[in-house]
Scaffold this active site. Structure first.
Site, mmCIF file in Angstrom:
data_model
loop_
_atom_site.group_PDB
_atom_site.id
_atom_site.type_symbol
_atom_site.label_atom_id
_atom_site.label_comp_id
_atom_site.label_asym_id
_atom_site.label_seq_id
_atom_site.Cartn_x
_atom_site.Cartn_y
_atom_site.Cartn_z
ATOM 1 N N ARG A 211 1.332 9.503 3.896
ATOM 2 C CA ARG A 211 1.342 10.011 5.268
ATOM 3 C C ARG A 211 2.742 9.864 5.840
ATOM 4 O O ARG A 211 3.644 9.338 5.199
ATOM 5 C CB ARG A 211 0.357 9.209 6.129
ATOM 6 C CG ARG A 211 0.630 7.705 6.091
ATOM 7 C CD ARG A 211 -0.237 6.922 7.035
ATOM 8 N NE ARG A 211 -0.185 5.495 6.822
ATOM 9 C CZ ARG A 211 0.780 4.689 7.241
ATOM 10 N NH1 ARG A 211 1.812 5.182 7.893
ATOM 11 N NH2 ARG A 211 0.728 3.389 7.014
ATOM 12 N N GLU B 16 -4.500 -10.334 -4.735
ATOM 13 C CA GLU B 16 -3.421 -10.387 -5.709
ATOM 14 C C GLU B 16 -2.558 -11.610 -5.444
ATOM 15 O O GLU B 16 -2.604 -12.200 -4.348
ATOM 16 C CB GLU B 16 -2.563 -9.126 -5.652
ATOM 17 C CG GLU B 16 -1.848 -8.917 -4.331
ATOM 18 C CD GLU B 16 -1.094 -7.610 -4.283
ATOM 19 O OE1 GLU B 16 -1.247 -6.790 -5.200
ATOM 20 O OE2 GLU B 16 -0.344 -7.394 -3.307
ATOM 21 N N LYS C 220 -5.751 1.300 -2.758
ATOM 22 C CA LYS C 220 -4.741 0.378 -3.285
ATOM 23 C C LYS C 220 -4.996 0.014 -4.746
ATOM 24 O O LYS C 220 -4.051 -0.194 -5.514
ATOM 25 C CB LYS C 220 -4.672 -0.872 -2.408
ATOM 26 C CG LYS C 220 -4.085 -0.617 -1.018
ATOM 27 C CD LYS C 220 -4.011 -1.898 -0.202
ATOM 28 C CE LYS C 220 -3.283 -1.678 1.127
ATOM 29 N NZ LYS C 220 -3.933 -0.707 2.002
#
Length: 685
Positions: free
Chosen positions: A281, A188, A110
């Site tokens: 994916r 975040e 990420k």
């Protein structure tokens, strides 16, 4: 001809195996004890030693070698984003069906994905990698709360917590760390609430060219887990265009090959676009982008101004992914070098084994084929692992998804109407509770019809949703809204919507005898004498025995008639000699509200082990005061479907003892005693 090992289980394994079969590939499945429904679709099946091997790249490659597999498809979850698996396949000369190793190194991380977005001018929320709770607090002081803590390798709602202030940081940090396989976290600024929608763009690439297959909206969530998805989104094409452009810019920078999903937050009030992450994916919700019907090209919208798509692309996405793993296949050869627009709307409903009235806790148990009925008809498809068996066990090892209902309609309203009808037809039985009430409640809500759903909408509106999805509502299943007379008739004839063979008629008299069991372990305890009671079954409200029996009873146990509801709670096999039930009427008893594996215990538990012979919760340990605790302290952490739930102390007091059998690593059942926390020390020191 290729041979593909499907390194997964359940409905997605079945989906991959079917697609491979259509291409006439040979197929290999892997499975664990009592989880074999998907193996019926494979040419060969290999038993794993334990569940953890699903997460072991070396084990999967070794199985592939033994079975002479040329390809490995990881499905979703498990090893689907594993750079380690892709690299191990590359070294073994096996084709990993997914992005390249270089792409995975960025897309599955990420933080690296965020850095890629920033380098390409795509906006992200303020955040950074964290190594301690202090890092989170520092970020919160810098950008303001709330802050979202995430596992770098999290997914499906795991490894994510929101903190509203510094006092919540330490515990949230621990829980996210516990749910992260790599033990790496970042944090975040949390962008949630009114206006913020979760939108994702489906892309497909061949390593040279990349095209998009439009977008899906996934804003109906709880605990950051998606439960409903729709394609296309409720946003205008003008709003969607910059999301698609951003996704394509990033995918082309990666020279993306195979399937991928680029996730964003979009604020409908400010038009702010924030990149979230890449899922390199196949997605759970891929079904609403491709696959069932092909309709003529055209346009449709709620207001006849915005193009709507079909269910939406008339593409078998999984088939395309398999073919792209072959060296001679390209987007052009698959007729995917241009993007077509079709009309229609698709909705996916995730049916989960969860109790919506109890904070969506897992509802384990046994589902019998005779009690199961899936919806069908035009525009309705079901993907499920509940197949090829007379019964299935819902346990704690895997996620709670029982199946996916995929609905297609030419219009949004038509798809919604079909979805409601599908949920009314669905029957699962009485033991395992499902989230049907939530799904139906969302579909019945005005905000769903108006497109006013945001990422925290369900949490704010859960009470209304449950009310709108309850059996008493107009749109609910009529078979669950019978009159009292009908219910009594159904009950006496063997059950309501059930195949119960036990006939229980009102007025039936029972003689009940309680006799204490004597054993070596109970010899030192004072046991009650044998008692006898007479009971009359005054009325039967519901009879699906042994799954459930409810009604009213009168007799000699209590001086007045009383209602009862007997529910078979769990399928987890627990030895009564090892564990003990908590008394839920005793305020000092802390009882497990769910079934799960104990992964952490209060530090006082170490005192039990040091002061006894080493067996936690033993007879001596039960009588040792273990120290004072404050209300809200963590007594135990249970892992359910790889997510951690906390059991806390209900008040200030003293931990008198832990329950029998309580120790790290065991599965404890719902209703079992975790600990006794009393107001003062009852000594035998």
């Amino acid at each position: 001809m290729p041979t593909v090992l499907v390194a997964n289980r359940g409905e997605i394994a079945i989906r991959v195996l079917r697609a491979a079969k259509e291409l006439e590939w040979s197929t290999v499945a892997v499975f664990t004890e009592k989880d074999t429904s998907h193996t019926a679709f494979a040419d060969e099946a290999v038993k794993l030693d334990n569940v953890s091997q699903y997460m072991d790249a070396k084990s999967m490659v070794e199985v592939a070698r033994r079975t002479h597999s040329t390809h490995i498809h990881p499905g979703y979850g498990f090893l689907s984003e594993s750079t380690e698996l892709a690299l191990a396949c590359q070294e073994a000369g096996i084709t990993f069906i997914g992005p390249t190793v270089d792409t995975l190194r960025v897309a599955s991380d990420k933080m690296k994905s965020r850095q890629l977005a920033i380098s390409l001018g795509v906006k992200v929320a303020p955040g950074d990698r964290i190594r301690s709770p202090e890092d989170v607090i520092q970020l919160g002081e810098s950008v303001g709360y709330p802050i979202m803590i995430k596992a770098l390798d999290g997914g499906g709602g795991r490894g994510i917590r929101i903190v509203e202030g510094s006092g919540e940081v330490e515990d949230a940090f621990k829980r996210c760390l516990g749910e992260s396989p790599s033990k790496q976290l970042f944090a975040e600024k949390a962008l949630t609430g009114p206006g913020w929608k979760h939108i994702e763009v489906q892309i497909i690439g061949d390593g040279k060219d990349v095209v998009h297959l439009w977008e899906r909206e996934c804003s109906v969530q709880r605990r950051f887990q998606k439960i409903m998805e729709i394609a296309p989104s409720s946003l205008s094409r003008e709003s969607i265009s910059p999301l698609i452009d951003s996704a394509l810019r990033m995918a082309r920078s990666l020279r993306y090959k195979s399937l991928g999903t680029f996730e964003f937050l979009f604020n409908t009030r400010t038009s702010d676009l924030i990149f979230l992450e890449i899922n390199p994916r196949l997605q759970v919700e891929h079904t609403v982008t491709g696959e069932i019907l092909h309709t003529p090209n055209g346009y449709y919208s709620r207001k006849l101004t915005t193009p709507f798509l079909e269910e939406i692309m008339s593409i078998d996405i999984l088939r395309a992914q398999l073919l792209l793993s072959l060296p001679e296949t390209s987007l052009h050869s698959l007729s995917l070098s241009t993007v077509a627009i079709h009309r229609g709307c698709a909705i996916q409903l995730r049916l989960t084994a969860e109790d919506s009235s109890r904070s969506f806790t897992l509802s384990p148990g046994r589902i019998l084929a005779k009690d199961l009925s899936w919806p069908s008809g035009p525009g309705i498809r079901v993907d499920t692992w509940l197949t090829h068996s007379a019964e299935w066990i819902v346990g704690t090892d895997f996620d709670s998804v029982l199946g996916k209902l995929i609905i297609h309609g030419l219009t949004f309203d038509e798809a919604t109407q079909k979805a409601k009808r599908a949920l009314r037809e669905l029957r699962v039985g009485a033991v395992v509770k499902t989230n049907v009430d939530v799904l139906l409640g969302v579909l019945n809500h005005d905000d769903w019809r108006a497109g006013r759903i945001d990422t925290l909408w369900l949490e704010r509106n859960l009470n209304d949703v449950l009310r709108l999805g309850s059996p008493g509502q107009k749109d609910s299943s009529p078979s669950q809204s019978l009159s009292p007379a009908d219910m009594e008739s159904a009950a006496t004839s063997g059950g309501l919507g059930s195949q119960s063979t036990v006939s229980l008629r009102p007025g039936t008299v029972f003689n009940l005898t309680f006799s204490p069991q004597t054993s070596a372990s109970s010899a030192t305890h004072s046991l009650p004498a044998e008692t006898k009671h007479t009971l009359t079954l005054s009325s039967v409200a519901l009879n699906t025995f042994p799954d459930r029996l409810s009604g009213t009873i009168q007799g000699t146990i209590l001086p007045v008639p009383f209602s009862f509801d007997l529910i078979q709670s769990t399928s987890v096999s627990l030895s009564s000699s090892e564990y003990e039930f908590g008394d839920q009427n005793n305020p000092s008893h802390v009882v497990s509200p769910i079934t799960g594996k104990i992964v952490d215990l209060h530090p006082a538990f170490a005192d039990v082990q040091s002061k006894t012979t080493g067996k936690a919760g033993g007879d001596d340990g039960q009588k040792i005061g273990l120290g004072r605790v404050k209300k809200g302290e963590t007594l135990a952490v249970l892992s359910v479907m790889k997510m951690e739930s906390i059991i806390t102390t209900p008040r200030d007091g003293v931990i008198e003892r832990f329950g029998n059998g309580v120790r790290i690593g065991v599965i404890i059942g719902e209703g079992m005693l975790v600990a006794v926390v009393s107001g003062e020390l009852k000594s035998r020191l």
